[in-house]
Design an enzyme around this catalytic site. Structure first.
Site, PDB file in Angstrom:
ATOM      1  N   ASP A 186      -0.540 -30.061  -7.796  1.00  0.00           N
ATOM      2  CA  ASP A 186      -0.582 -31.028  -9.079  1.00  0.00           C
ATOM      3  C   ASP A 186       0.395 -30.160 -10.247  1.00  0.00           C
ATOM      4  O   ASP A 186       0.274 -29.808 -11.293  1.00  0.00           O
ATOM      5  CB  ASP A 186      -1.800 -31.082  -9.947  1.00  0.00           C
ATOM      6  CG  ASP A 186      -2.304 -29.594  -9.906  1.00  0.00           C
ATOM      7  OD1 ASP A 186      -2.000 -28.364  -9.255  1.00  0.00           O
ATOM      8  OD2 ASP A 186      -3.428 -29.539 -10.820  1.00  0.00           O
TER       9      ASP A 186
ATOM     10  N   ASP B 246       2.169 -24.200  -9.777  1.00  0.00           N
ATOM     11  CA  ASP B 246       2.505 -25.001  -8.456  1.00  0.00           C
ATOM     12  C   ASP B 246       4.073 -25.007  -8.265  1.00  0.00           C
ATOM     13  O   ASP B 246       4.312 -25.124  -7.057  1.00  0.00           O
ATOM     14  CB  ASP B 246       2.099 -26.362  -8.635  1.00  0.00           C
ATOM     15  CG  ASP B 246       0.670 -26.581  -9.170  1.00  0.00           C
ATOM     16  OD1 ASP B 246      -0.266 -27.002  -7.964  1.00  0.00           O
ATOM     17  OD2 ASP B 246       0.267 -26.372 -10.211  1.00  0.00           O
TER      18      ASP B 246
ATOM     19  N   PHE C 174     -10.518 -24.181 -12.666  1.00  0.00           N
ATOM     20  CA  PHE C 174      -9.998 -25.631 -13.031  1.00  0.00           C
ATOM     21  C   PHE C 174     -10.090 -26.360 -11.608  1.00  0.00           C
ATOM     22  O   PHE C 174     -10.719 -27.657 -11.519  1.00  0.00           O
ATOM     23  CB  PHE C 174      -8.639 -25.418 -13.534  1.00  0.00           C
ATOM     24  CG  PHE C 174      -7.995 -26.830 -13.664  1.00  0.00           C
ATOM     25  CD1 PHE C 174      -8.479 -27.444 -14.996  1.00  0.00           C
ATOM     26  CD2 PHE C 174      -7.255 -27.534 -12.904  1.00  0.00           C
ATOM     27  CE1 PHE C 174      -7.787 -28.628 -15.232  1.00  0.00           C
ATOM     28  CE2 PHE C 174      -6.869 -28.632 -13.133  1.00  0.00           C
ATOM     29  CZ  PHE C 174      -6.999 -29.320 -14.409  1.00  0.00           C
ATOM     30  N   ASN C 175      -9.410 -25.978 -10.628  1.00  0.00           N
ATOM     31  CA  ASN C 175      -9.199 -26.693  -9.497  1.00  0.00           C
ATOM     32  C   ASN C 175     -10.422 -27.408  -8.556  1.00  0.00           C
ATOM     33  O   ASN C 175     -10.667 -28.364  -8.159  1.00  0.00           O
ATOM     34  CB  ASN C 175      -8.265 -26.300  -8.366  1.00  0.00           C
ATOM     35  CG  ASN C 175      -6.677 -26.118  -8.743  1.00  0.00           C
ATOM     36  OD1 ASN C 175      -6.439 -26.743  -9.862  1.00  0.00           O
ATOM     37  ND2 ASN C 175      -6.033 -25.105  -8.153  1.00  0.00           N
TER      38      ASN C 175
ATOM     39  N   THR D  56      -3.122 -26.552  -3.789  1.00  0.00           N
ATOM     40  CA  THR D  56      -2.949 -25.744  -5.082  1.00  0.00           C
ATOM     41  C   THR D  56      -3.442 -26.504  -6.327  1.00  0.00           C
ATOM     42  O   THR D  56      -3.139 -26.423  -7.440  1.00  0.00           O
ATOM     43  CB  THR D  56      -1.487 -25.300  -5.295  1.00  0.00           C
ATOM     44  OG1 THR D  56      -0.857 -26.323  -5.503  1.00  0.00           O
ATOM     45  CG2 THR D  56      -1.142 -24.361  -4.134  1.00  0.00           C
TER      46      THR D  56
ATOM     47  N   ASN E 121      -3.107 -30.881 -13.358  1.00  0.00           N
ATOM     48  CA  ASN E 121      -2.730 -30.267 -14.527  1.00  0.00           C
ATOM     49  C   ASN E 121      -2.168 -31.477 -15.286  1.00  0.00           C
ATOM     50  O   ASN E 121      -1.980 -31.109 -16.812  1.00  0.00           O
ATOM     51  CB  ASN E 121      -1.632 -29.292 -14.117  1.00  0.00           C
ATOM     52  CG  ASN E 121      -2.118 -28.151 -13.517  1.00  0.00           C
ATOM     53  OD1 ASN E 121      -3.101 -27.689 -14.034  1.00  0.00           O
ATOM     54  ND2 ASN E 121      -1.368 -27.676 -12.710  1.00  0.00           N
TER      55      ASN E 121
ATOM     56  N   HIS F 240      -1.036 -18.269 -10.163  1.00  0.00           N
ATOM     57  CA  HIS F 240      -2.088 -18.509  -9.160  1.00  0.00           C
ATOM     58  C   HIS F 240      -1.800 -19.021  -7.856  1.00  0.00           C
ATOM     59  O   HIS F 240      -2.218 -18.585  -6.503  1.00  0.00           O
ATOM     60  CB  HIS F 240      -3.057 -19.523  -9.797  1.00  0.00           C
ATOM     61  CG  HIS F 240      -3.597 -19.290 -11.259  1.00  0.00           C
ATOM     62  ND1 HIS F 240      -4.598 -18.371 -11.565  1.00  0.00           N
ATOM     63  CD2 HIS F 240      -3.180 -19.895 -12.558  1.00  0.00           C
ATOM     64  CE1 HIS F 240      -4.585 -18.369 -13.058  1.00  0.00           C
ATOM     65  NE2 HIS F 240      -3.963 -19.261 -13.496  1.00  0.00           N
ATOM     66  N   ASP F 241      -1.054 -20.150  -7.727  1.00  0.00           N
ATOM     67  CA  ASP F 241      -1.020 -21.096  -6.742  1.00  0.00           C
ATOM     68  C   ASP F 241       0.056 -20.561  -5.770  1.00  0.00           C
ATOM     69  O   ASP F 241      -0.320 -20.542  -4.480  1.00  0.00           O
ATOM     70  CB  ASP F 241      -0.123 -22.442  -7.141  1.00  0.00           C
ATOM     71  CG  ASP F 241      -1.047 -23.219  -7.985  1.00  0.00           C
ATOM     72  OD1 ASP F 241      -2.536 -23.028  -7.909  1.00  0.00           O
ATOM     73  OD2 ASP F 241      -0.838 -24.101  -8.490  1.00  0.00           O
TER      74      ASP F 241
END
Ligand code: BDR
Ligand code: CA
Length: 317
Positions: free
Chosen positions: A9, A14, A161-162, A120, A36, A234-235
């Site tokens: 996203d 990402d 979040f994810n 992700t 996102n 993060h991703d």
């Protein structure tokens, strides 16, 4: 090289994951999911990034909402477009004329036993694909996910979040019996770029400078909203088990997703007791290990990701 489909996203981190995958993996396809920003924005962003990175692979749009709840969007962190902060090229093509689920199934069929899905964003597309074609679980080498946390959350006190964006989908994916790797916020927040790291990209070409602009925006958002002093990558962490497993230590663990409507909705509950050699005594263990759970990132990871951005940048024409 491992064939990979990136379900994402984009999203600033990402975008970094896309570049990291393009450098070190055989990136075969990209599918997009709301998160996102709206599905329309993140799909456009994925196409713009493909043009920027000169990646000629299919991009298909997927779910614009979770399986059962209302969609949430991450505009407070990623901005109005989902990738605010830089001038990105206009997409030079339309998304593939098929749903993300179809592209996931076609790619998995074509790379049976080898394909890794790197997820992700919310897990809606993957859950839908597993429901549409139950044999998908046997076609995949694995799924590697950025999501969840064993510590503090970034949407609620304890939810990430994810997973929070579609807990029902995450629950189905973690129960599907596909070999799974999960890296949570407790680890990815320790994989952050500083303002100086970002500035070091400014000496490069168009891609490196664009990434510097994006990461500056991302860092400012994370400082403003969460009080962080680095921009968490993060991703890209989700790709590490298939790029260089020495860069994050993973341990087998039982992880479940809370679907409760209240305070714990979307929380990942990891049974860390056995990892810490806690004596269970009369207490029953939660269940068998269903994921490899990330525990410890290496200090070498951020430099490795930054090097990948520079290397992809240098080979662009
Ligand atoms: C996750 O949420 C999104 O905002 C990021 O792109 C990342 O996938 C971190 O919680
Ligand atoms: Ca993401």
């Amino acid at each position: 090289m491992t064939p990979v489909l990136l379900d994402c996203d984009p999203g600033h981190d990402d975008a970094v994951a896309l570049i990291y995958a393009a450098r070190h993996l055989d990136l075969r396809a990209i599918t997009t999911v709301f998160g996102n920003q709206s599905l329309e924005h993140v799909t456009r962003n994925a196409l713009s990034l493909c043009r920027l990175v000169q990646l000629d692979i299919p991009v298909a749009a997927g779910a614009d909402r979770p399986l059962v709840a209302q969609p949430i969007h991450g505009g407070t962190i990623h901005g109005k477009t989902g990738l605010d902060g830089a001038e990105l090229p206009e997409p030079d093509r339309a998304p593939a004329d098929m749903h993300a689920v179809e592209l996931i199934l076609r790619t998995a069929r074509a790379h049976r036993g080898e394909l890794v899905i790197a997820a992700t964003g919310a897990l809606t597309n993957v859950a839908l694909a597993l429901a549409t074609e139950p044999r998908l679980k046997d076609w995949l080498r694995g799924i590697t996910i950025m999501g969840g946390t064993t510590g503090i959350g970034n949407v609620t006190e304890i939810a990430e979040f994810n997973i929070y964006a579609d807990p029902e989908a995450a629950d189905r994916v973690l129960r599907a019996g596909v070999p799974a790797w999960l890296v949570g916020l407790d680890v990815t927040r320790r994989v952050g770029v500083t303002a100086a790291d970002i500035a070091s990209l400014r000496g490069g070409g168009v891609l490196a400078r664009t990434m510097a602009d994006l990461l500056d925006f991302f860092l400012a958002s994370l400082q403003r909203v969460h009080g962080l002093s680095t921009a968490s990558l993060h991703d890209p962490c989700a790709l590490v088990p298939f790029i260089d497993p020495s860069l994050i230590e993973y341990r087998q663990c039982c992880v479940q997703v809370s679907l409760d409507p209240g305070l714990t909705r979307g929380v990942t509950v990891a049974d860390l007791r056995r990892l810490r050699n806690v004596q269970l005594g009369q207490i029953r263990p939660t269940g068998p290990a269903n994921v490899h759970l990330a525990r410890e990132p290496s200090p070498a990871l951020v430099p490795h990701i930054l090097a990948a951005i520079r290397e992809v940048d240098a080979r662009l024409t």
